[in-house]
Scaffold this motif. Structure first.
Motif, PDB file in Angstrom:
ATOM      1  N   THR A 155      19.511  47.100  36.569  1.00  0.00           N
ATOM      2  CA  THR A 155      20.412  45.949  36.649  1.00  0.00           C
ATOM      3  C   THR A 155      19.719  44.652  37.050  1.00  0.00           C
ATOM      4  O   THR A 155      20.365  43.652  37.308  1.00  0.00           O
ATOM      5  CB  THR A 155      21.559  46.230  37.642  1.00  0.00           C
TER       6      THR A 155
ATOM      7  N   LYS B 169      35.363  44.179  37.698  1.00  0.00           N
ATOM      8  CA  LYS B 169      34.471  45.292  38.039  1.00  0.00           C
ATOM      9  C   LYS B 169      34.110  45.170  39.513  1.00  0.00           C
ATOM     10  O   LYS B 169      33.549  44.164  39.936  1.00  0.00           O
ATOM     11  CB  LYS B 169      33.200  45.234  37.192  1.00  0.00           C
ATOM     12  N   SER B 170      34.484  46.178  40.292  1.00  0.00           N
ATOM     13  CA  SER B 170      34.041  46.203  41.685  1.00  0.00           C
ATOM     14  C   SER B 170      33.440  47.565  41.953  1.00  0.00           C
ATOM     15  O   SER B 170      34.101  48.579  41.777  1.00  0.00           O
ATOM     16  CB  SER B 170      35.200  45.881  42.635  1.00  0.00           C
ATOM     17  N   GLY B 171      32.161  47.567  42.328  1.00  0.00           N
ATOM     18  CA  GLY B 171      31.440  48.820  42.455  1.00  0.00           C
ATOM     19  C   GLY B 171      31.399  49.503  41.103  1.00  0.00           C
ATOM     20  O   GLY B 171      31.019  48.878  40.110  1.00  0.00           O
ATOM     21  N   LYS B 172      31.857  50.754  41.039  1.00  0.00           N
ATOM     22  CA  LYS B 172      31.848  51.461  39.752  1.00  0.00           C
ATOM     23  C   LYS B 172      33.232  51.498  39.121  1.00  0.00           C
ATOM     24  O   LYS B 172      33.451  52.194  38.144  1.00  0.00           O
ATOM     25  CB  LYS B 172      31.312  52.883  39.960  1.00  0.00           C
ATOM     26  N   GLN B 173      34.164  50.738  39.696  1.00  0.00           N
ATOM     27  CA  GLN B 173      35.535  50.733  39.179  1.00  0.00           C
ATOM     28  C   GLN B 173      35.773  49.562  38.252  1.00  0.00           C
ATOM     29  O   GLN B 173      35.344  48.435  38.537  1.00  0.00           O
ATOM     30  CB  GLN B 173      36.507  50.637  40.364  1.00  0.00           C
ATOM     31  N   TYR B 174      36.458  49.858  37.180  1.00  0.00           N
ATOM     32  CA  TYR B 174      36.856  48.816  36.230  1.00  0.00           C
ATOM     33  C   TYR B 174      38.371  48.747  36.223  1.00  0.00           C
ATOM     34  O   TYR B 174      39.044  49.777  36.116  1.00  0.00           O
ATOM     35  CB  TYR B 174      36.361  49.155  34.821  1.00  0.00           C
ATOM     36  N   ASN B 193      36.841  54.608  35.746  1.00  0.00           N
ATOM     37  CA  ASN B 193      35.453  54.628  36.207  1.00  0.00           C
ATOM     38  C   ASN B 193      34.484  54.303  35.088  1.00  0.00           C
ATOM     39  O   ASN B 193      33.280  54.298  35.295  1.00  0.00           O
ATOM     40  CB  ASN B 193      35.112  55.995  36.797  1.00  0.00           C
ATOM     41  N   ARG B 392      27.384  36.159  39.979  1.00  0.00           N
ATOM     42  CA  ARG B 392      28.631  36.907  39.938  1.00  0.00           C
ATOM     43  C   ARG B 392      29.449  36.470  38.729  1.00  0.00           C
ATOM     44  O   ARG B 392      29.483  35.291  38.383  1.00  0.00           O
ATOM     45  CB  ARG B 392      29.426  36.600  41.214  1.00  0.00           C
ATOM     46  N   ALA B 413      33.905  40.576  43.606  1.00  0.00           N
ATOM     47  CA  ALA B 413      34.039  41.374  42.390  1.00  0.00           C
ATOM     48  C   ALA B 413      33.581  40.542  41.208  1.00  0.00           C
ATOM     49  O   ALA B 413      33.547  39.313  41.273  1.00  0.00           O
ATOM     50  CB  ALA B 413      35.481  41.815  42.194  1.00  0.00           C
ATOM     51  N   ASP B 414      33.208  41.245  40.145  1.00  0.00           N
ATOM     52  CA  ASP B 414      32.850  40.582  38.894  1.00  0.00           C
ATOM     53  C   ASP B 414      34.088  40.513  38.020  1.00  0.00           C
ATOM     54  O   ASP B 414      34.779  41.508  37.852  1.00  0.00           O
ATOM     55  CB  ASP B 414      31.784  41.405  38.158  1.00  0.00           C
TER      56      ASP B 414
END
Lengths: 176, 425
Positions: A155, B169-174, B193, B392, B413-414
């Protein structure tokens, strides 16, 4: 020292299997057919429970078959020479194990449009699929798809990372 | 900036920050405004203290953020709908228009909001309307009033009561989220995920088509927002992506790889009726219908580099649209048919560009270098897009003349893949 030896023995075994198959294919096929029909038993295929010696090879870190990633140059869909032994090993493995199924996930680096990158990733997975088929894998065994830029391995924003993310990943059923 | 304006700006920022900490919603910051902003006074509406929050603040916030209006300070004293405004005084304050309103209780727990808009120079009423609302609807009611004021003064449809879709997208969550155009009331339509990209609103605003990777490959779904029910619109062998609705909502353009390279097809939203749209020996992707359904604009690398082309929906030869530069992608024709926005790679990176469809003249609208996924507001006036600030992902909006700039971000978050919804029906 024993790991390279084991790997080369397995490679030899695969080569032997591959080269002998075409010559005895007619006889071999008829024997298998008779056995199946006389016994009346239908084998259960469990794609998520991989069995046999070849399958252990997929997980053996010292076996070339445990390696799955092929990296590509920028804006390129050609498999570089250094990755040909890897593609050959998987092509022969698929040919020797027609019950095995593979998903190839192509990827692109993050620069530019997500959807265009999805199309670029697809060209990479298609290139891997074509090479595997030239080595004897059947079309029905392989699905080539793209993850575009959505699942980067790396990344950071530098050329080394981008190069790592321009890839095709070969996954067997049960691994994805 | 006058002191009162500065104070208001700070207050709005503070309110936005407070809301943010509570709901993690998009907060909007204006980073550029129109050269000639229309001076308008929005009086505090009489009786709005009966509501959980004031409608006036919603109207003011909308008009302020649009970058097209300057708000004339009117003080805290409410002005009712029946009062005749003091036009002479308003003119001395510089207000060219004034809105006044009254909230009164109506049947079964509802309220009625009566509002009038006046031209202070002509001393004439521009509009009058009555809206029925539940107390909880103070925001949407404010957006509707702001839409009326915007339309009366600019001649263009207001888009304050529209919704936007985007992916967080925050961490591995969409999360695929739907929020009001000002970022308020974010609701999650899909949490996964695996990545979600390319949301596209059905023309009636009831459904979203998008690409989800939950099956470890790209599959196109059509998601009915009210019920949460999903239909698979395209799940063929290979990749399925880039959904885009036809203007009548009957068909979806998609990109499939079932026959080889990424190629364009149309399907019914339930996945039936697959028809090939065009054939080429190159990548064809990112299809988008023109407003009249006559053309499909798309990205293709048939000329060696990715460029924008268009093809008649009746078939025929593809026509190249972009010629400058080595990378022009993601065409999005405007709802009014006049322009097309797209992403151009320039010396500064990937930027939002706009092209006049008739003259093919184009201009770069942004000064950021990682812009993507442009989406027109239904009035064709603003373009919502994803970009990056401080490493970001944020959303930003720019007016089609490049003057008005807004930034919409969520803390920690993105945010990416925005799609501006249609006008409410």
């Amino acid at each position: 020292m024993r790991y390279p030896l084991a790997a080369s023995m397995l490679a030899l075994a695969l080569l032997a299997g591959c080269s002998s198959t075409p010559m005895t294919s007619d006889q071999g096929a008829s024997v298998e057919d008779r056995t199946a029909s006389s016994a009346g038993a239908i084998p259960t295929v469990r794609p998520d429970q991989m069995q046999g010696a070849g399958l252990a090879a997929l997980r053996d870190p010292n076996n070339i078959l445990s390696k799955r990633a092929i990296m590509f140059d920028y804006d390129s869909f050609t498999i570089r020479g250094e990755f040909m032994p890897l593609v050959e090993a998987h092509g022969r493995f698929l040919a020797a194990n027609p019950q095995m199924k593979m998903l190839i996930q192509g990827s692109a680096d993050e620069r530019g449009s997500r959807e265009y990158n999805l199309a670029l990733g697809q060209k990479r997975s298609d290139a891997v699929k074509k090479s595997l088929m030239l080595l004897g894998a059947k079309e029905a065994q392989i699905e080539s798809v793209s993850l575009g830029e959505e699942k980067p391995q790396c990344t950071e924003r530098n050329e080394a990372c981008y190069a790592e993310n321009r890839r095709g990943e070969m996954l067997y059923a049960g691994e994805f | 900036m006058k002191l009162t304006d500065l104070f208001r700006y700070l207050l709005i920022t503070l309110l936005a920050a407070t809301a943010l900490s509570a709901r993690a919603q998009l907060s909007i910051e204006i980073t550029g405004a129109g050269a000639n902003r229309f001076p308008v006074a929005i009086a505090v509406m009489e009786g709005e203290s009966q509501l959980p929050r004031g409608v006036t603040d919603v109207v003011r916030g909308d008009l302020e953020r649009s970058g097209l209006f300057s708000l004339i300070e009117m003080g805290p004293k409410p002005v009712g709908e029946t009062a005749t405004p003091d036009f002479a005084y308003l003119r001395t304050r510089g207000a060219d228009a004034i809105a006044v309103g009254t909230v009164v209780p109506a049947q079964s727990g509802k309220y009625e909001l009566r509002m009038r808009l006046y031209d202070t120079r002509q001393e004439a009423q521009l509009d009058a309307l009555t809206l029925t609302m539940t107390p909880a609807q103070y925001r949407i009611t404010g957006h509707k009033i702001a839409d009326i004021i915007y339309e009366r003064i600019t001649g263009l449809k207001g888009v304050f009561s529209t919704q936007i879709a985007y992916v967080v997208k925050s961490g591995k969550q969409y999360k695929l989220q739907i929020a009001d155009s000002d970022g308020a009331n974010p609701q999650t339509a899909l949490a996964s995920n695996e990545p979600i990209i390319s949301p596209s609103w059905s023309p009636d605003g009831t459904r979203l088509a998008y690409v989800s990777f939950e099956a470890k490959k790209p599959v196109v779904y059509v998601h009915t927002l009210a019920t949460g029910l999903r239909a698979v619109a395209a799940n063929f062998k290979g990749s399925n992506s880039a959904p885009s609705w036809s203007p009548d909502g009957s068909r979806l353009a998609v990109v499939l790889t079932k026959d080889g390279l990424s190629q364009m097809y149309t399907v019914n939203p339930d996945g039936s009726g697959v028809t090939r749209l065009a054939s080429s020996s190159s990548i064809d992707t990112e299809p988008a219908f023109s407003h009249d359904g006559q053309w499909i604009y798309f990205t293709s690398d048939r000329g060696g580099s990715p460029q924008i082309y268009r093809i008649s929906t009746q078939g025929g030869r593809a026509e190249r649209v972009t010629f400058d530069g080595s990378y022009n992608v993601t065409p999005r024709p405007s709802p009014d048919g006049q322009t097309m926005t797209y992403i151009a790679r320039t010396a500064n990176g990937f930027q939002i560009a706009i092209m006049d469809v008739a003259t093919r003249q184009f201009a770069v609208l942004t000064d950021t270098g990682r812009d993507e996924s442009p989406s027109f507001a239904p009035n064709s006036r603003m373009i919502l897009y994803a970009t990056e600030i401080g490493g970001r992902g944020v959303l930003a909006a720019v007016s089609s003349d490049g003057r008005i700039k807004q930034r919409l971000s969520v803390q920690a978050a993105d945010v990416r893949e925005p799609a501006w919804g249609p006008l409410p029906r």
